[in-house]
Scaffold this motif. Sequence first.
Motif, PDB file in Angstrom:
ATOM      1  N   GLN A   1      10.928  12.448   2.421  1.00  0.00           N
ATOM      2  CA  GLN A   1       9.799  12.743   3.189  1.00  0.00           C
ATOM      3  C   GLN A   1       9.991  13.600   4.112  1.00  0.00           C
ATOM      4  O   GLN A   1      10.950  13.669   5.085  1.00  0.00           O
ATOM      5  CB  GLN A   1       9.262  11.529   3.672  1.00  0.00           C
ATOM      6  CG  GLN A   1       8.496  10.806   2.648  1.00  0.00           C
ATOM      7  CD  GLN A   1       7.624   9.338   3.089  1.00  0.00           C
ATOM      8  OE1 GLN A   1       7.295   8.592   2.460  1.00  0.00           O
ATOM      9  NE2 GLN A   1       7.508   9.327   4.431  1.00  0.00           N
TER      10      GLN A   1
ATOM     11  N   ASN B   1       0.893  -1.227   0.076  1.00  0.00           N
ATOM     12  CA  ASN B   1      -0.131  -0.295   0.031  1.00  0.00           C
ATOM     13  C   ASN B   1       0.739   1.219  -0.052  1.00  0.00           C
ATOM     14  O   ASN B   1       1.641   1.477   0.962  1.00  0.00           O
ATOM     15  CB  ASN B   1      -0.907  -0.140   1.204  1.00  0.00           C
ATOM     16  CG  ASN B   1      -1.751   1.315   1.242  1.00  0.00           C
ATOM     17  OD1 ASN B   1      -1.669   2.070   0.933  1.00  0.00           O
ATOM     18  ND2 ASN B   1      -2.763   0.931   2.032  1.00  0.00           N
ATOM     19  N   LYS B   2       0.837   2.327  -0.873  1.00  0.00           N
ATOM     20  CA  LYS B   2       1.768   3.405  -1.124  1.00  0.00           C
ATOM     21  C   LYS B   2       1.264   4.188   0.185  1.00  0.00           C
ATOM     22  O   LYS B   2       2.313   4.873   0.733  1.00  0.00           O
ATOM     23  CB  LYS B   2       1.169   4.297  -2.522  1.00  0.00           C
ATOM     24  CG  LYS B   2       1.767   3.354  -3.691  1.00  0.00           C
ATOM     25  CD  LYS B   2       1.943   4.288  -4.612  1.00  0.00           C
ATOM     26  CE  LYS B   2       2.736   3.750  -5.883  1.00  0.00           C
ATOM     27  NZ  LYS B   2       2.871   4.495  -7.088  1.00  0.00           N
ATOM     28  N   GLY B   3       0.302   4.371   0.660  1.00  0.00           N
ATOM     29  CA  GLY B   3      -0.049   5.239   1.706  1.00  0.00           C
ATOM     30  C   GLY B   3       0.676   4.369   3.066  1.00  0.00           C
ATOM     31  O   GLY B   3       1.117   5.210   4.046  1.00  0.00           O
ATOM     32  N   GLY B   4       0.583   3.238   3.028  1.00  0.00           N
ATOM     33  CA  GLY B   4       1.248   2.491   4.167  1.00  0.00           C
ATOM     34  C   GLY B   4       2.677   2.639   4.303  1.00  0.00           C
ATOM     35  O   GLY B   4       3.308   2.576   5.362  1.00  0.00           O
TER      36      GLY B   4
ATOM     37  N   GLU C   1       8.159  -0.740  -2.415  1.00  0.00           N
ATOM     38  CA  GLU C   1       6.554  -0.776  -2.439  1.00  0.00           C
ATOM     39  C   GLU C   1       6.242  -1.371  -3.678  1.00  0.00           C
ATOM     40  O   GLU C   1       6.581  -1.302  -4.605  1.00  0.00           O
ATOM     41  CB  GLU C   1       6.436   0.963  -2.951  1.00  0.00           C
ATOM     42  CG  GLU C   1       6.446   2.071  -1.486  1.00  0.00           C
ATOM     43  CD  GLU C   1       6.010   3.288  -2.091  1.00  0.00           C
ATOM     44  OE1 GLU C   1       5.134   3.315  -2.575  1.00  0.00           O
ATOM     45  OE2 GLU C   1       6.758   4.213  -1.654  1.00  0.00           O
TER      46      GLU C   1
ATOM     47  N   ILE D   1       4.265   5.373   3.553  1.00  0.00           N
ATOM     48  CA  ILE D   1       4.911   6.612   4.161  1.00  0.00           C
ATOM     49  C   ILE D   1       5.193   6.457   5.376  1.00  0.00           C
ATOM     50  O   ILE D   1       6.357   7.048   6.072  1.00  0.00           O
ATOM     51  CB  ILE D   1       3.799   7.638   3.850  1.00  0.00           C
ATOM     52  CG1 ILE D   1       3.617   7.881   2.427  1.00  0.00           C
ATOM     53  CG2 ILE D   1       4.099   8.782   4.397  1.00  0.00           C
ATOM     54  CD1 ILE D   1       2.734   8.737   1.872  1.00  0.00           C
TER      55      ILE D   1
ATOM     56  N   GLN E   1      -3.518   6.287   8.627  1.00  0.00           N
ATOM     57  CA  GLN E   1      -2.411   5.439   8.333  1.00  0.00           C
ATOM     58  C   GLN E   1      -1.130   6.209   7.878  1.00  0.00           C
ATOM     59  O   GLN E   1      -0.203   5.895   8.370  1.00  0.00           O
ATOM     60  CB  GLN E   1      -3.101   4.227   7.273  1.00  0.00           C
ATOM     61  CG  GLN E   1      -2.087   3.234   6.973  1.00  0.00           C
ATOM     62  CD  GLN E   1      -2.565   2.381   6.010  1.00  0.00           C
ATOM     63  OE1 GLN E   1      -2.273   2.814   4.523  1.00  0.00           O
ATOM     64  NE2 GLN E   1      -3.010   1.214   5.945  1.00  0.00           N
ATOM     65  N   ILE E   2      -1.385   7.012   7.074  1.00  0.00           N
ATOM     66  CA  ILE E   2      -0.201   7.938   6.353  1.00  0.00           C
ATOM     67  C   ILE E   2       0.586   8.774   7.646  1.00  0.00           C
ATOM     68  O   ILE E   2       1.705   8.600   7.822  1.00  0.00           O
ATOM     69  CB  ILE E   2      -0.711   8.695   5.268  1.00  0.00           C
ATOM     70  CG1 ILE E   2      -0.972   8.010   4.019  1.00  0.00           C
ATOM     71  CG2 ILE E   2       0.505   9.850   4.926  1.00  0.00           C
ATOM     72  CD1 ILE E   2      -1.829   8.675   3.045  1.00  0.00           C
TER      73      ILE E   2
END
Lengths: 269, 554
Positions: free
Chosen positions: B81, A71-74, A90, A76, B187-188
């Motif tokens: 990030q 999961n790309k969001g995961g 990823e 982060i 989650q992010i």
Amino acid sequence: MSQCHSFHSDNKQKIRENYWDSAFDDLMKNDNKSAEEIRYFELPGPECIYIKQVIQKFGIKLENIVGVEENKGGAIPIRHVFKGQAALFEGNLEDICERDTLGDYFPFDIINLDFCGQAFVFNGTYQKRWDVIKYFFDKNYGKKIESFYLLLTLMANRNNKEGMEYLKKQLLPLKKSIGTTCAEIHLDAVPKIIIEEAHKANYKTKKVRRCHYVQEKHKLGMVTFSFKFEKFEDGLADKQTRDDAYADAISAYLKAPPDKIDDLKLSNS
Amino acid sequence: MNYEMTAAERKHIDEEKKKIKDVPDSLLQVLTAGTYTDFVKAVREAASNSYDAGATKLEIVIEPATLKKDEKENHEAVIIQLKDNGHGISIEDFYHKFLQIASSKKDPSKRSKLAGNRYPIGKFGIGALAFIPFVNEIKIYSKKKKEKPICCTINARQLHASQKVSWKEGLIGAQKAEYISDESWEQISSKLDSGTIFKITGVTSDTFHYLYNGSPTAEQVKSFVKKPSLTLGQIEIAWELSTILPLAYEEDNGGVYKKLNDGTKPLVSNNPSFEVEFCGLTLKRQIFSQEGCQYFPFNYNHDKMEAKGVIVANPSTVKPAKANGVMLRLNNVGIGSYNFYEQRLKQRSAESRITGEIHLIKGFHNQITNNREGLKLRDKQILDFLKVLLEKLLEAEKGAISLSEASAKNKKETKDKNIAKATKEIIDNVKNTKIIKGREQEAKEKATNTSKPKPIKKKDCKPRQEEHNNPVAKENESKSQLDFEDPIEKFDESGDKLTFNKKHEIFRVSNRGQHLTIEIFLRCLYIAKSAGLSADMYSKIIGDLIALVKAGKK
């Protein structure tokens, strides 16, 4: 990758402490591996619960950790735990293995495939997931690692009919009575499949543990396994040695009943 | 909970897009050429914006942290990030403020509620756009308290490529904004109530090389971070952030910060610090003092202007080199870089050992240049201030000179002690060493049962006059550091010759036929050499040795 969105539960923590921590303990105490050299692969999840645990408890180094997150969001929040020092990929693990993206990062002392998903849906997904396991065996053998652990967690339900039939077939040569529940069938059949894969890859199976549990606040049960493998001496042992080792491994795990989740203790209990 | 944009919201966003200001080509060229800002400054701007958004913590990670040997360069794989816990932005803010260059109305002379009642520190009015020349894609995940979380994307690579259209058209075509679900945000962000996360994917080739190799001046800050896993480029970024941003202090080697806190407290700021973690390293601010330093508190209170700080004279060169000079700080933010404000000190050696920082507390807000890199030097009040600062710098210079003199005196005393010690060691070792007789001599003695050698008549041993007259030999003797590789011959008044040669480790007293092998002797001589023995001292030692050998010490 994971069907479970929350991993905070007592039962899951029991598995972490009793199954996963034991792998680290065993390698450090009995295989002379230091915390600084242990190489670890995992599917961390956004919270990286177990990564944080092994770093704090054992001193495993970030530089020796590799993770995959679909999961790309995961991915982060995982990056903020990995701090650029652990490697994170990823994407879908099956595709990543197919492309051999992880090739340069082998060998791994502990491979934790916490799929928490089905492995016996009889279509492409099923096939690819087992290709992942074969990939890890072949790659570790290629790097000549003497012993390593495979930790595997699968969903005990939702396999399709063909998948379940496949599992039951595995038990016929063992002359083992087939359990009545999905979890029982998994607990009996999956180790045989893994032991066979290991033997094809020139590793004998030294230890097998298995357990079924249901994570709190979830309906679906999981089956979890811990395997320890050792390379056959001289790499390619003769057929008789291999056959004997195979038979020993099968009979050993069938003799020992699966662990019961209620019997496993938490460290703070 | 999932959020979909309503028709009204879409219409509102379209209206906001129209309000994006176009940018003149001249500014755009400068922006895209990276000359107005560079990658380090882009990171600093983003960090400043986090502070101005009221964040108390900012985490910056770069992936991969380092490149493995032989690893192929993959610019696309670089991910940077930045995550803060500030107040976040809405979609409207994204169009209204984020995408507008120079729209910032931050007034550094006034506290801002948005900044958490702090004095704002961001300067260029560019914000995240400062990254555009250096990266491929910027994704901004953000949430304001009790509002819907958003994800905005800027395709910087597309912007680089869109040279034929205006900035505004290019930007509108290269951006996207949408809502994301609460679950995705949780989650992010690891469940932040509000905050912003930048995710940069892919960098340009130049930025890649900078990140992993650093700039040409990287050596000046190499010593700043001991952490082995940071690359030179990352160390430079860490340096920039730690010297410019308002961070908490770290204990310094000279103990200056501790002493100041106990007593005079000249290190006063009008802005609180915040926590910045860069590639796993918690950044702190430092006064680059060394053990044995002298420090000079600075207090200025004149004509409604107030400043406080400290200047330090170190016993040796300031490390890192970039910390040489004085850093001014306004609102706890570094102004420009360390420097001597165009007033160089008289003695260069003292200059390399001066460091310090001064907080501009009152009356200076309008005295800073527009780019906030320095003071407006034409203003009389500033010149008066600088005069006082210069006096303090000169005082520090004197301190540095006296430290240097004391240090040189110590060094000479230590050197003299070392020489005396080395000489004594050589003599003691020779006394304790066996003299091994040559085989010929041993055989003879066995046969004749005598242990004493026959004395040699003087007429049989003539000094080799031609060697004494040899200019090469004379030149060798006059060398202050004698080379042990060359065979040396010394004579005493009786004509006895002591020859030694490093290769064979044999010292021969030729007229006696004895071979003196002294294993430890060379080590002693090396001790002497490292103590910086002069030729005279060396000759004296050889003379002492000859005397010992003659005395037949065993």
